[in-house]
Scaffold this motif. Structure first.
Motif, PDB file in Angstrom:
ATOM      1  N   GLU A 116       0.867  -1.178   0.000  1.00 14.49           N
ATOM      2  CA  GLU A 116       0.000   0.000   0.000  1.00 14.49           C
ATOM      3  C   GLU A 116       0.904   1.227   0.000  1.00 14.49           C
ATOM      4  OE1 GLU A 116      -2.621   2.637   3.087  1.00 14.49           O
ATOM      5  OE2 GLU A 116      -2.484   0.482   3.479  1.00 14.49           O
ATOM      6  N   CYS A 118      -2.873  -2.106  -2.995  1.00  8.46           N
ATOM      7  CA  CYS A 118      -4.098  -1.528  -2.423  1.00  8.46           C
ATOM      8  C   CYS A 118      -4.428  -0.155  -2.994  1.00  8.46           C
ATOM      9  CB  CYS A 118      -3.937  -1.391  -0.905  1.00  8.46           C
ATOM     10  SG  CYS A 118      -3.415  -2.876  -0.038  1.00  8.46           S
ATOM     11  N   TYR A 160      -9.402  -1.956  -1.785  1.00  3.72           N
ATOM     12  CA  TYR A 160      -9.069  -1.126  -0.622  1.00  3.72           C
ATOM     13  C   TYR A 160     -10.127  -0.023  -0.567  1.00  3.72           C
ATOM     14  CZ  TYR A 160      -6.076   1.506   2.625  1.00  3.72           C
ATOM     15  OH  TYR A 160      -5.576   2.182   3.704  1.00  3.72           O
ATOM     16  N   ALA A 165     -13.245  -3.426   2.646  1.00  5.23           N
ATOM     17  CA  ALA A 165     -12.040  -3.072   3.395  1.00  5.23           C
ATOM     18  C   ALA A 165     -12.394  -2.085   4.502  1.00  5.23           C
ATOM     19  CB  ALA A 165     -11.001  -2.455   2.461  1.00  5.23           C
ATOM     20  N   SER A 190     -10.096   0.434   6.765  1.00  2.39           N
ATOM     21  CA  SER A 190      -8.730   0.949   6.909  1.00  2.39           C
ATOM     22  C   SER A 190      -8.655   1.879   8.119  1.00  2.39           C
ATOM     23  CB  SER A 190      -8.321   1.702   5.643  1.00  2.39           C
ATOM     24  OG  SER A 190      -7.014   2.228   5.778  1.00  2.39           O
ATOM     25  N   GLY A 202      -5.496  -9.674   3.424  1.00  2.00           N
ATOM     26  CA  GLY A 202      -5.261  -9.422   2.008  1.00  2.00           C
ATOM     27  C   GLY A 202      -4.720 -10.634   1.275  1.00  2.00           C
TER      28      GLY A 202
END
Length: 298
Positions: free
Chosen positions: A159, A182, A205, A248, A250, A283
Motif C-alpha cells: 500500500e 491496495c 481497498y 475493506a 482501513s 489481504g
C-alpha cells in the motif's frame, strides 16, 4: 517505451464492469469477504507532518511540529494496543501496512503484529508520497527487506503512502516480488493489473471506510466509522447474494485508536459478525481465493 517508464494508468487493466465478468464464489457461498488494514507509519519530526490536527499558530509553520507529531505518536503508544485488543477479542487478524523504517522505530508494536500472525504489507519506507521518493526502487526493496528480517518472509502486498504511484511504481513493485496492491480503489472485487506482462492484483481497498478520510479530512463525528461502515457492509451483503463482494476497513492508531472512536469500531465488527455468510480474511487470503477462483474459470 523508454527504460524506467511504466504504462499509463488506464493501460494497466481493461474496463470490465462487475456484471460482465465470469462469476466466482466465496467459500460456502459467503456474500462478503471483509478485511481490516491497520496502518503503522513513521512520521519524522524533522519534516512537515503528513497531515495535521492543529494548524500552525498564527499561520507560522514550525519544525519540529511537536503537537501534530505527538498526535500521531499517541497512536503508537496507546491507540495501537486498543486495536490489538479489539481484534484479538474477536479472533480477527489484520493486514498490517507498515513503513519499513517503523519496523525499528516501533519495534514493540511490530513484534506484537507478528505474534498476532497479521499479514504484513509494505507501506513505503518512511511516510511520504511515492512521487517525492528519490529512489523508489531502493525504498521498495528496503521496506521488503525490513519486513522479511522481522517476519522471516517478504510481504506479498503493498500500500503506497497516500495511495500514491508514479507510472513506474507498479513495475518496480512487481520486479521486487509484490503480488497485490491496495492503491487502485476502483472495484468491489480483485482486479488484475498488467506490469510488463506480469500479473499484479489490485485487492479492493477503500478511501470511504478509511479513518484518514472520515476523521482527519472530513472531520466527521466519532461514530462515523460505525455508521458509514454499517451502511457499506449492509449494501455489499445485499448485493453479495448475487455477486460476492470485498469490503475493506482501513484504520490508523492515532485516529480510530482514540478513546472516543474505538468503541464504534467494536460496534462495526459486532454488526458484521452478527451476519452469516461472511468471511473475515487478510489481504493474502483474498488474493489466494481470487487467483484460485479465476484460474478455475480460465
Amino acid at each position: 517505451m523508454g527504460e524506467g517508464v511504466g504504462q499509463s494508468v488506464r493501460g494497466r487493466t481493461p474496463y470490465l464492469p462487475i456484471v460482465d465478468r465470469p462469476r466466482i464464489k466465496l467459500p460456502g457461498n459467503a456474500r462478503v469477504a471483509v478485511w481490516t488494514i491497520v496502518n503503522v507509519e513513521d512520521w519524522s519530526a524533522e519534516r512537515a507532518m503528513p497531515r495535521a490536527v492543529l494548524p500552525p499558530p498564527m499561520g507560522q509553520p514550525l519544525l519540529p511540529d511537536v503537537p501534530n507529531w505527538s498526535w500521531h505518536e499517541y497512536g503508537m503508544r496507546v491507540g495501537f494496543w486498543r486495536f490489538l485488543d479489539v481484534l484479538q477479542a474477536r479472533n480477527l487478524k489484520a493486514s498490517f501496512a507498515v513503513n519499513g523504517s517503523a519496523i525499528t522505530t516501533y519495534a514493540r508494536a511490530c513484534e506484537a503484529a507478528k505474534e498476532a500472525d497479521w499479514d504484513f504489507i509494505g507501506h513505503g519506507f518512511l511516510q511520504g508520497p511515492m512521487h517525492k521518493v528519490e529512489d523508489q526502487d531502493k525504498a521498495i526493496r528496503d521496506t521488503i527487506a525490513a519486513i522479511k528480517k522481522l517476519t522471516g518472509k517478504p510481504p506479498r502486498g503493498w500500500e503506497s503512502p497516500g495511495l500514491t504511484e508514479t507510472d513506474e511504481t507498479l513495475d518496480l513493485l512487481a520486479d521486487a516480488g509484490i503480488e497485490y496492491v491496495c492503491d487502485w480503489v476502483m472495484d468491489d472485487l480483485p482486479v488484475d493489473l498488467d506490469s510488463r506482462g506480469r500479473r499484479v492484483t489490485s485487492i479492493p481497498y477503500t478511501v470511504e471506510i478509511n479513518d484518514v478520510v472520515m476523521s482527519a479530512v472530513q472531520q466527521q463525528p466519532s461514530d462515523e466509522i460505525f455508521r458509514r461502515g454499517r451502511d457499506q457492509f449492509d449494501r455489499l451483503y445485499l448485493e453479495g447474494a448475487d455477486i460476492p463482494r470485498v469490503m475493506a476497513i482501513s484504520i490508523h492508531p492515532y485516529l480510530t485508536g482514540a478513546p472516543h472512536r474505538i468503541g464504534y469500531l467494536e460496534k462495526l465488527y459486532d454488526h458484521i459478525l452478527s451476519h452469516d455468510d461472511v468471511v473475515m480474511w487478510t489481504g493474502s487470503e483474498i488474493l489466494d481465493w481470487y487467483r484460485a477462483a479465476t484460474d478455475e474459470n480460465a
